[in-house]
Design a protein around this motif. Structure first.
Motif: not given
Length: 728
Positions: A360, A364, A366, A401, A403-405, A449, A453
């Motif tokens: 994104d 990040r 996804w 889903l 998400v990795y930051d 998204t 957030d």
């Protein structure tokens, strides 16, 4: 409909033999007059045979002294000269590979040296053919003739009665069954492994080999669709003819701009894991994550994201959690019969079943990821007040889903009512994440998204819709009839379809997806001002059995879109196809707009490679898995260049739309390159070719089928395009 035949660059083979000494040079700089300038981090020289220089052959430099195995590959020019640029400091072995040859003896060397390589002519045609891409061997398969369809079942010709024509049988063989997971035609599939044991017939051997490993039941199910009686005989005949000495046509060597390609490879993952695809940057902004980490998806094989640092040539992993410990695992899939490679061992263990990653705008990653068992929470189901559930309740979803930051090193799980398979971000204020389901469920889902957030409310941040056609033609969504009901002039109609590939048009924000099956279709979804209540779909079937077309195409899989809103998809007939809605002459809604109403919108480009034996229609034996459009010229061929995964060609296949020519980006080592996705990134806009390139991975479910066999791991690849074959 417009039809354009494919072109691909071909070369002429030299057939001589010459042994040239390796010539290490301590002072690597060459006089400019010799035309070959070697820097301290380059290796260069000449590949030649007794008939002179060997143009269009690959030179491979490999080292295992970096944190992970590293390979860089270039192509010789017409004078046999090569230059492998910008190598990390290490000891390398260097050799030449080319069609009409066998591998030259590897030469040990270090960067800053000139190394002239042997060119060894193949002792016979069989030895030469061992280096050919899988598609050339696969093309020898004798497909049932057109006059054998419709099938007459197990008591007749062995072809299922449901297979009404040759195309329908081919789509099962290529796009929706065997080829969807691995190559056919590589050495591991065109020969019967001796370790399987002794069999009274090759037909029996094929029946046994299809049971092998954790995917055995899936392969048998695929065989059932083809008709076991006929399909097994077809495969056995193919294998027997090859064993008896039948050989395919000779592939062309790289020519023209294909000789300017530089390919870099790194090992990642582990020998028991397989990769689906990778991500390097934000599809909407290719300079995001410049020089940064590459992330992959291990699908059913393992519960981690493999990570590559291309600058350091090092790898790491991101462990993937699940929300519910009762989440199913691929480890529950028992081995149906012993594998020729892994015996009785179940090598896949994954609950997350990660399929597709996407960056994104915040950097990040996804992913489509399974976080729980399939039964949906109450807010998804009938009786819920969720706006999407009121219109189209969903009982289950197979994958959700996550998400990795990279900044926080945290993985966040997001529950969704809709199943997820592929991902794509819209270019809108909400950074809406659109998903496909992979072909089932009848719904298209999205995630706001920005809202997620801000609120961390996964229920309110998501939505989904069924695919509703405006068959009453009034321009708005109304009550609809179901797929099995006749048209009602006062109502709309729902189609029983779901997206496999998914993309968002930058032209108007519409969502496009592919519908698997025969003849298959692309669907345009207009969310409207208040989805799902305003969401309407349009369906455009592939041009099959349509009197207005001269060449037929069928069965799409992946797709993407260019900046002009033209949709590109790969189809099982062996084409890269474009669909331009602006070319449609008739109405796009109403009672006649149900699939075959815009054949003029389609253009078919025949993919490189030979056609299957017994197939006389235009097309190729190629069965591309996916395609991607280089909207921002991240590679160097120009903006809006569509690139198909050449899953039989061991290549990426880049189409120059203005000319109809394909540039074949072939990967010669290790044989068995099979990509399921790709993207392009610009690391430095001011660094010319050195600052940009394409990224892909070996995406086969069977990395042990690739050259090297058991122990071979999936690899990350970086494709770059120099201005000439000797550019540094």
């Amino acid at each position: 409909m417009t039809v354009k035949r494919r072109f691909f660059f071909s070369g002429v083979f030299a057939t001589g033999l010459m042994l040239l000494a390796s010539v290490p040079v301590l002072n690597a700089q060459q006089p400019e007059g010799e035309g070959l300038s070697i820097g301290n981090d380059d290796i260069g020289g000449v590949v030649a045979s007794t008939r002179g220089p060997e143009g269009g052959v690959w030179v491979i430099a490999e080292t295992t002294e970096l944190p992970t195995k590293f390979v860089r590959i270039v192509v010789t020019d017409d004078r046999g000269r090569y230059l492998v640029p910008q190598l990390p400091g290490a000891n390398y072995k260097v050799w030449a590979r080319g069609y009409g040859l066998v591998d030259s003896p590897p030469v040990p060397t270090t960067p800053g040296k000139v190394v002239n390589l042997t060119a060894l002519v193949a002792p016979n045609a069989r030895a030469a053919a061992e280096y050919y891409p899988a598609i050339y061997w696969f093309s020898l398969l004798q497909v049932p003739a057109k006059n054998e369809f419709p099938g007459t079942g197990p008591k007749g010709n062995g072809i299922p009665e449901t297979a009404k024509n040759q195309g329908q049988w081919l789509h099962l063989l290529k796009t929706d069954s065997c080829w969807a997971c691995h190559q056919l035609g590589d050495k591991a599939t065109r020969e019967i492994p001796k370790s399987l044991g002794h069999f009274d017939s090759t037909t029996a051997a094929w029946s046994r080999r299809l049971l092998s490993g954790q995917a055995g039941n899936n392969m048998i199910n695929g065989l059932a669709q083809l008709g076991p009686e006929r399909a097994l005989k077809t495969f056995a005949d193919w294998t027997d003819r090859i064993a008896a000495g039948e050989l395919p046509a000779t592939p062309p060597r790289p020519q023209g701009i294909e000789r300017n390609v530089v390919i870099t490879e790194w090992d990642w993952a582990d020998p028991k894991a397989y990769l689906h695809d990778e991500i390097a940057t934000d599809k909407r902004n290719p300079i995001l994550n410049a020089n940064g980490l590459i992330y992959g998806a291990t699908e059913l094989s393992a519960d981690y994201l493999p990570v590559l640092d291309p600058t350091a040539s090092s790898t790491s992993r991101v462990k993937l959690p699940v929300r519910d410990p009762k989440t199913p695992s691929s480890g529950d899939d028992k081995v149906a019969a012993a594998s020729a490679f892994w015996g009785e061992e179940a090598i896949w263990h994954s609950q997350a079943n990660v399929h597709n990653p996407m960056f994104d705008e915040k950097g990040r990653v996804w992913i489509t990821s399974r976080i729980r068992p399939s039964d949906n929470p109450a807010f998804c189901k009938e009786g819920s007040s969720h706006p999407s559930a009121v219109l189209f309740p969903l009982k289950s979803s197979g994958r959700q889903l996550a998400v990795y930051d990279p900044k926080t090193k945290q993985v966040t799980l997001i529950d969704t009512c809709f199943s997820t398979h592929h991902l794509v971000f819209a270019e809108d204020a909400n950074n809406t994440l659109w998903t496909s389901s992979g072909g089932g469920g009848g719904a298209v889902g999205w995630l706001n998204t920005k809202m997620l957030d801000e609120t961390h409310d996964e229920e309110k941040s998501q939505g989904w819709t069924a695919l509703i056609l405006d068959t009453n033609g009034n321009g708005k969504r109304d009550e609809y009839v179901e797929p099995d009901q006749p048209l009602d002039p006062t109502k709309d109609k729902r189609i029983n379809a779901a997206f496999y590939g998914v993309t968002v048009s930058p032209l108007d924000g519409s969502i496009w997806g592919t519908v698997l099956g025969f003849p298959g279709a692309v669907v345009r979804l207009n969310p409207g001002s208040n989805p799902p209540a305003t969401a309407l779909a349009e369906v455009y079937e592939l041009p099959w059995n349509n009197p207005e077309v001269t060449v037929r195409g069928f069965s799409p899989r992946g797709l993407d879109v260019d900046r002009n809103g033209v949709v590109w998809t790969v189809i099982a007939s062996g084409h890269l196809a474009s669909f331009d809605r602006r070319k449609c002459k008739g109405p796009l809604n109403g009672p006649t707009a149900t699939g075959q109403h815009c054949p003029e919108g389609w253009t078919l480009y025949q993919l490189p490679g030979p056609q299957l034996h017994g197939v006389n229609d235009p097309g190729s034996a190629e069965a591309s898995y996916y395609d991607w459009v280089d909207q921002f010229d991240t590679f160097g061929l120009g903006k809006n260049v569509p690139i198909a995964t050449g899953n039989g060609n061991d290549a990426l296949l880049a189409l120059l739309p203005d000319t109809g020519k394909f540039v074949v980006l072939r990967v010669p080592y290790p044989m068995g390159f099979y990509a399921k996705g790709l993207d392009g990134r610009i690391d430095d806009p001011k660094a010319a070719w050195k600052g940009r390139g394409l990224w892909a991975t070996y995406g086969t479910r069977t990395p042990f089928h690739a050259e090297g066999g058991k122990g071979t791991t999936s690899k990350v690849l970086h494709f770059q395009l120099r201005p000439d074959p000797l550019a540094r």
